[in-house]
Design a protein around this motif. Structure first.
Motif, mmCIF file in Angstrom:
data_model
loop_
_atom_site.group_PDB
_atom_site.id
_atom_site.type_symbol
_atom_site.label_atom_id
_atom_site.label_comp_id
_atom_site.label_asym_id
_atom_site.label_seq_id
_atom_site.Cartn_x
_atom_site.Cartn_y
_atom_site.Cartn_z
ATOM 1 N N GLN A 102 15.142 -42.734 5.006
ATOM 2 C CA GLN A 102 15.541 -42.090 4.117
ATOM 3 C C GLN A 102 17.119 -42.135 4.134
ATOM 4 O O GLN A 102 17.751 -42.181 5.354
ATOM 5 C CB GLN A 102 15.388 -40.536 4.293
ATOM 6 N N SER A 103 17.768 -42.375 2.893
ATOM 7 C CA SER A 103 19.129 -42.344 3.022
ATOM 8 C C SER A 103 19.592 -41.116 2.496
ATOM 9 O O SER A 103 18.998 -40.397 1.756
ATOM 10 C CB SER A 103 19.761 -43.307 2.003
ATOM 11 N N HIS A 104 20.492 -40.525 2.938
ATOM 12 C CA HIS A 104 21.137 -39.227 2.575
ATOM 13 C C HIS A 104 22.226 -39.175 1.721
ATOM 14 O O HIS A 104 22.985 -38.310 1.332
ATOM 15 C CB HIS A 104 21.224 -38.430 3.686
ATOM 16 N N SER A 137 22.236 -36.470 -1.197
ATOM 17 C CA SER A 137 22.756 -35.114 -0.405
ATOM 18 C C SER A 137 24.327 -34.971 -0.262
ATOM 19 O O SER A 137 24.738 -34.115 -0.586
ATOM 20 C CB SER A 137 21.711 -34.763 0.876
ATOM 21 N N GLU A 180 14.457 -38.345 -1.186
ATOM 22 C CA GLU A 180 15.116 -37.261 -0.182
ATOM 23 C C GLU A 180 14.066 -36.143 -0.001
ATOM 24 O O GLU A 180 13.861 -35.565 -0.895
ATOM 25 C CB GLU A 180 16.399 -36.867 -0.196
#
Lengths: 526, 709
Positions: free
Chosen positions: A2-4, A7, A66
């Motif tokens: 997962q790339s954040h 967020s 996400e």
């Protein structure tokens, strides 16, 4: 994996707001610097998203997912669930850019309650980004509502003479729409449970079940969503909060209001109303009404614009006209129309955002927006006059600038569906030239007749800087829009495919709750 | 193939010049500005010559196909996944190239636009030498060249539209160049907005083409249109061509959208010459000629073009008869000549129309530049009533204007004779009696043209000097930078027509044959299918020997002679307060013409709404006022009304709450409770002695009860 990144983009402005809480309010200088740093950081952090997104632009589905379904409030099935496609990607980039520009443009305009101003602005920024990123209806609604409060305060505290009237009108009007939308969301939520036995607010999940709702329910649901979004856009005849809000809002507030907030309505149509209720939006009667309201908005907004005596009100009504093009494109229900509409939303953010900055600059110097107070401004502010001319041309859709690309694509898409619709919308293009050029003539041409205008100073470097990114984008989209169309191609085709599916919202009774599903649910399966 | 392969540089040179002026112009010396801007146009001109020359060789080897060079996809995605549905349900890609096309038609425009453009740039260095905003002027001019070249070199309708609106913008900027003059900025707005009306038609026409043919590229559209799949008189094609023609009416100042062009004379004179005479206003002719494959399939559109052209020609010429402003005469003359060109297109004589565009570019540019030179000499005076007797004082200007006048009047062997005569002949020889009427209209216009042009010459250069002594004292011939372009243009105004020397006079009409790859087939279709037809190349020789043609030729020259004679009689010796023959013969006619048939006033009543009819305002402003009223009273009234009802119900609720719920029920209850509570209070008096007493009494009571039971 997962790339954040989403967020991070989402919460950078909020972090800035939190940090500002700890800065003493007397220290205006520090507050301005911190707010601007965070606004700039918010923009810069969003830039890496561009190459990352570009690589996956043709891949189907939402990207940069996400969180997950139900991970936030599992008991009701709400999740912190983010993800974007080409449409939200462009709107997010527009939001981070305009957020930075508006905060930069407020440097000298805001003198009292500086700290609160910047805090609310940064909170607003997070709220708007959240709306475009959320893939969970609960989360979406939280952002959608949360963003009303800072905007309400921005108008109500830092606004003009009738700020309270405008702020309350804005708040209540939009709220009324949102309440209806909330009812719609809840219906979809329970409907999903009826069909699958799962309680979830996940938007991709609801995509699967909503089109199965029978027509006579789907129609009322669509209406609930429609009112919520139409007020936000705003579509004729739900638009009267807009001129008041714009006229009273501080410059930066108007920029964000026009540039981003209105796009939430059109985004709502594209993201929710179309794919949820394909059977309703393709219904000739419903569609006819949508198109009619759009066309009335285009012509009527332009005509009212023509007669305004207040520059800001003129620009505000021109937004009604421009957004009419956007909704027209959406309800053309083909890929050109929708792609043109999204692109025009971006264009409107660029050019109308710039127009509000332009009005704000004169207002800051003279504290009036009456057109008759001006004349011959070209003589004293040549750089300002040049930038204004370019932005006016962009707004009226001159080829090789951004506005043309959007309008052309929308109109061609509409034409392919119905010749008459396009023909009715086209006079809007003529009227746009009329009200903008007439405004330009009255403000910029002629000799300086009002002695108060003789000593106006031209743009400061900071003010020029606020326009530079907008000018670059205006020319980029006008000269080489292909990357934008490529980004939009996949999601738009996806939506068109969903909308054009047969058997959606066909006339049938609501499904009965199957006993086995009830059994499943009661066993604790969520 | 060097020039041809890099054909994209032709529009880019002036674009570069404009960009330089935009960013650095303010800091540059006038000389540098001239070198950059004139230099860029010169480069374009040379490059255009090279490209056209190389195209000759290329075309020989490639069946006279148009040469295309696609740079990139401008509109659309290029992936083939963004499509639209055409009229018959097939999918077509949403796409428009940034691509260039060279064929004989664009070659002709290319050459005269860059050529005349270069001369006018040079002229402007002299004319504008003492004006402020020098860099701004040249920046706009270069931007104009870029737009015009994009218009004529694009390979699809969308790109033509880019140039189309671009030239409109430059026209706006240059008409409003003296922006502190209210008349100039008003004229600029008028030009842009009227053009926009035309552009709206163009847009819809373009969409119709995309919807019907699935492409906006000329080659695709032409291929399909010529494939034989479409019938003559196809209603969709008729609609498309009529819509395109609305666009042409706007840009090329035809009825009813011509009103902006006379006002456009507020701009500096070189602008009038370049944009409002030689190049931009011929864009409509280019567009119709470019779409010839479509127009021949739509006889109704062709007739409309011919009729509108003829009417405009005579209408504008009649106004031109009585104008006193030297530039206004030329402006109406331009509108009138453009009418001739459309008349030619409308009767299917595409090549003749283009030929007239070509010759007109030279002599009309020359007339305007000459007029500019006169105005320059007269210290800014434009009213011919205050001129006179200038021939000897500004001889070069005089001679060149005289040549241009002979050309426009149609005196052989000057350029205008050949092109105008070709148009009249082609109109006459079209089948159907109605065309004879159009010929007659054209013929009368020719007479009027000769009259107002020689009137201009006599009033300006002959007669008694009618100007102030101050002005008279300052009269001087213009500098070399202005006279040299005049002379060059004068040579062209003499010779340009020779390219189209007709067969009947022993020539070979090379001009028309050069255009054969573009038009020849079309002329044929027009003749075979509709019987109201056009001459085919083969038949032409035969018909040209017709003594009728000589007769008509003689007639039109005679008409020019009559025009000259009349003008000479009334104006050759004009002194102060000279008499206008039309005014004396028929004063109401004169007033109507002087006021341009009151069209501007009518438009203000009906379309713009700037004038009220009694108390009623119509037009856009009337609608605007009505809409604003509805917005404030009805729509916002409803919203505020809803708010007021909410507040009223809030007030009622609060009254109810205060008096009924709280007052009657809560406080009323309390009021009742209060006396009642007195009894309860007895139990909770708080006096210990009282409690003790009660206790004792109670105890006694209990004891007594049990004791007595």
């Amino acid at each position: 994996m997962q790339s954040h990144i989403l967020s991070i983009i989402l919460f950078t402005p909020l972090l800035g707001a939190l940090l500002l809480l700890f800065v003493p309010k007397e220290n205006k200088h520090a507050i301005r610097w911190i707010a601007n740093m965070f606004a700039l950081a918010g923009f810069l952090i969003s830039l890496p998203l561009v190459p990352m997104f570009w690589e996956q632009r043709f891949e189907p589905g939402f990207k940069f997912l996400e969180g997950g379904a139900n991970n936030w409030i599992p008991s009701i099935g709400a999740g912190y669930n983010l993800g974007i496609d080409g449409i939200s990607f462009l709107l997010i980039m527009l939001t981070t850019l305009l957020g930075w520009i508006s905060i930069l443009s407020s440097w000298t305009a805001i003198e009292d309650r500086v700290k609160e101003y910047y805090i609310w602005f940064l909170v607003l920024q997070t709220g708007m980004l959240g709306v475009f990123m959320a893939l969970d209806f609960f989360l979406f609604f939280v952002f959608w509502e949360a963003m009303l409060v800072p905007m309400y305060l921005l108008i109500g505290i830092w606004g003009g003479p009738r700020k309270l009237y405008a702020a309350i009108k804005f708040f209540l009007y939009t709220l009324a729409g949102s309440v209806l939308m909330l009812l719609g969301i809840l219906f979809l939520y329970f409907n999903h449970h009826t069909l699958t036995g799962i309680y979830t607010f996940s938007i991709p999940a609801l995509y699967q079940t909503a089109p199965q709702i029978p027509y006579h329910y789907a129609f009322w649901l669509f209406l609930a969503f429609f009112i919520g979004f139409a007020i936000k856009v705003p579509m004729f005849p739900f638009h009267t909060w807009l001129p008041d809000a714009h006229v009273e809002a501080p410059t930066a507030g108007s920029v964000i209001l026009a540039g981003v907030l209105l796009k939430m309505g059109t985004y709502g149509f594209v993201r929710f109303a179309l794919p949820f209720f394909p059977g309703v939006v393709t219904n000739p009667k419903v569609r006819g009404w949508m198109i009619a309201l759009s066309i009335i908005g285009i012509i009527y907004g332009a005509l009212v614009s023509l007669m305004q005596k207040d520059m800001k009100k003129l620009v505000a009504y021109s937004s009604v006209s421009h957004l009419g093009f956007c909704t027209l494109g959406i309800f053309a229900l083909n890929s050109q129309g929708i792609a043109g509409s999204v692109l025009q939303q971006i264009n409107h953010g660029i050019s109308t955002g710039a127009l509000f900055l332009i009005v704000g600059i004169l207002y800051e110097r003279r504290h009036t927006r009456e057109i008759s107070e001006y004349g011959g401004i070209s003589n004293v502010m040549p750089v300002y006059a040049t930038i204004t001319m370019i932005m006016f041309l962009s707004s009226m859709g001159l080829p090789l600038l951004n506005g043309f690309i959007g309008e052309f694509t929308i109109l061609q898409g509409t034409f392919m569906e119905n010749r008459a619709w396009a023909a009715w919308a086209v006079p809007g293009v003529v009227l746009a030239a009329a009200y903008l050029l007439w405004l330009y003539q009255r403000v910029f041409f002629g000799k300086v007749t009002n002695p108060k205008n003789e000593k106006l100073h031209d743009l400061t470097p900071r003010e020029v800087l606020t326009f530079v990114p907008l000018l670059i984008l205006a020319f980029w989209i006008g000269l080489y829009p292909k990357p934008f169309f490529q980004i939009l191609e996949q999601p738009v085709n996806q939506i068109v495919q969903t909308v054009r599916q047969p058997n959606a919202n066909v006339n049938a009774e609501l499904p009965v709750v199957h006993p086995e599903i009830v059994a499943q649910t009661s066993q604790g399966g969520k | 193939m060097f020039f041809l392969d890099h054909i994209w540089l032709i529009p880019l040179f002036p674009a570069f010049g404009a960009a330089v002026m935009f960013f650095f112009g303010r800091k540059l010396q006038k000389q540098t500005v001239s070198i950059v801007c004139v230099g860029m146009v010169a480069l374009s001109f040379l490059w255009a010559c090279g490209a056209v020359w190389q195209y000759q060789g290329w075309a020989e080897a490639n069946h006279h196909q148009p040469f295309q060079k696609v740079m990139f996809t401008w509109l659309g995605t290029d992936t083939g996944h963004m499509n639209y549905t055409t009229h018959d349900g097939t999918l077509a890609p949403f796409q428009a190239d940034a691509g260039f096309l060279l064929d004989p038609l664009s070659a002709i425009w290319l050459l005269f636009v860059t050529g005349v453009g270069l001369l006018i740039h040079i002229y402007s260095t002299g004319y504008m030498a003492h004006e402020g905003g020098y860099y701004r002027f040249f920046g706009y001019l270069n931007l104009f060249m870029f737009s015009m070249l994009t218009l004529i070199m694009g390979n699809n309708y969308a790109l033509m539209f880019v140039g189309w609106e671009g030239v409109g913008l430059c026209s706006y900027l240059l008409i409003g160049f003296y922006f502190h003059r209210p008349a100039a900025s008003a004229a600029a707005n008028k030009a842009f907005i009227v053009n926009r009306i035309g552009d709206a038609g163009f847009l819809l026409g373009m969409f119709t083409i995309a919807w019907y043919f699935g492409s906006l590229r000329y080659v695709d559209v032409n291929l399909l249109a010529r494939s034989g799949h479409f019938n003559i008189g196809d209603p969709i094609i008729t609609a498309a061509t009529l819509l395109l023609f609305v666009g042409a009416c706007g840009k090329s100042a035809q009825l009813p959208l011509y009103v902006w062009l006379p006002d456009a004379m507020e701009g500096p004179t070189p602008v009038s010459a370049l944009i409002h005479a030689a190049t931009m206003v011929t864009a409509g002719v280019y567009m119709v000629a470019r779409s010839n494959a479509l127009f021949v399939l739509a006889p109704t559109s062709m007739k409309t073009v011919a009729i509108v052209g003829a009417l405009t020609a005579i209408f504008a010429a009649s106004i031109g008869l009585v104008q006193n402003d030297i530039k206004r005469v030329l402006a109406y003359s331009t509108v009138s000549q453009l009418g001739y060109m459309f008349l030619a297109l409308g009767v299917g004589a595409f090549a003749a129309g283009v030929f007239h565009v070509f010759t007109h570019a030279f002599f009309k540019a020359l007339l305007f530049l000459g007029a500019g030179s006169v105005i320059h000499a007269m210290s800014g005076e434009q009213d011919m009533r205050n001129m006179g007797h200038l021939a000897k004082k500004i001889p070069t200007t005089y001679r060149t204007i005289l040549i241009a006048t002979l050309a426009i009047a149609g005196i052989p062997p000057f350029a205008g004779f050949f092109s105008k005569d070709e148009i009249l002949w082609q109109t006459w020889s079209s089948e159907g009696g109605a065309y004879r009427i159009l010929w007659l209209v054209g013929f009368i216009t020719a007479l009027m043209t000769a009259f107002y042009m020689f009137r201009l010459v006599f009033l300006t250069f002959y007669g008694k000097p009618r100007m102030d002594h101050e002005v008279e004292h300052h009269i001087h011939e213009s500098p070399k930078s202005m006279t040299v372009p005049l002379v060059v243009l004068a040579v062209c105004a003499v010779c340009a027509g020779w390219l189209g020397w007709p067969h009947s006079l022993g020539g070979s009409n090379r001009f028309e044959h050069y255009l054969d790859p573009v038009f020849a087939r079309e002329a044929q279709v027009f003749q075979e299918e509709g019987k109201e037809a056009q001459l085919v190349a083969g038949e032409k020789e035969e018909k040209h020997t017709n003594p009728l043609e000589y007769g008509l030729m003689f007639l039109s020259v005679a008409a020019a002679g009559v025009g000259f004679g009349l003008a000479r009689r009334y104006y050759a010796a004009a002194d102060k307060g000279y008499a206008e023959p039309i005014e004396q013969a028929a004063p109401p006619v004169y007033r109507t013409l002087q006021n341009k048939y009151y069209v501007d006033e009518a438009y203000d009543y009906v379309f713009t709404g700037r004038r009220k009819i009694g108390d009623v305002r119509l037009g856009a402003m009337g609608l605007g006022e009505a809409s604003s009223w509805v917005d404030a009273k009805v729509i916002d009234g409803t919203v505020n009304g809803a708010g007021r009802i909410t507040r009223l119900s809030g007030k009622i609720s609060s009254w109810w709450d205060k008096w009924i719920i709280d007052g009657l029920l809560v406080n009323g209850l309390a009021l009742i409770t209060h006396p009642l509570s007195w009894f309860a209070r007895l139990l909770q008096w708080g006096l210990v002695q009282w409690y003790a007493l009660v206790m004792v009494v109670g105890l006694v009571g209990f004891v007594a009860y049990y004791a007595w039971r």
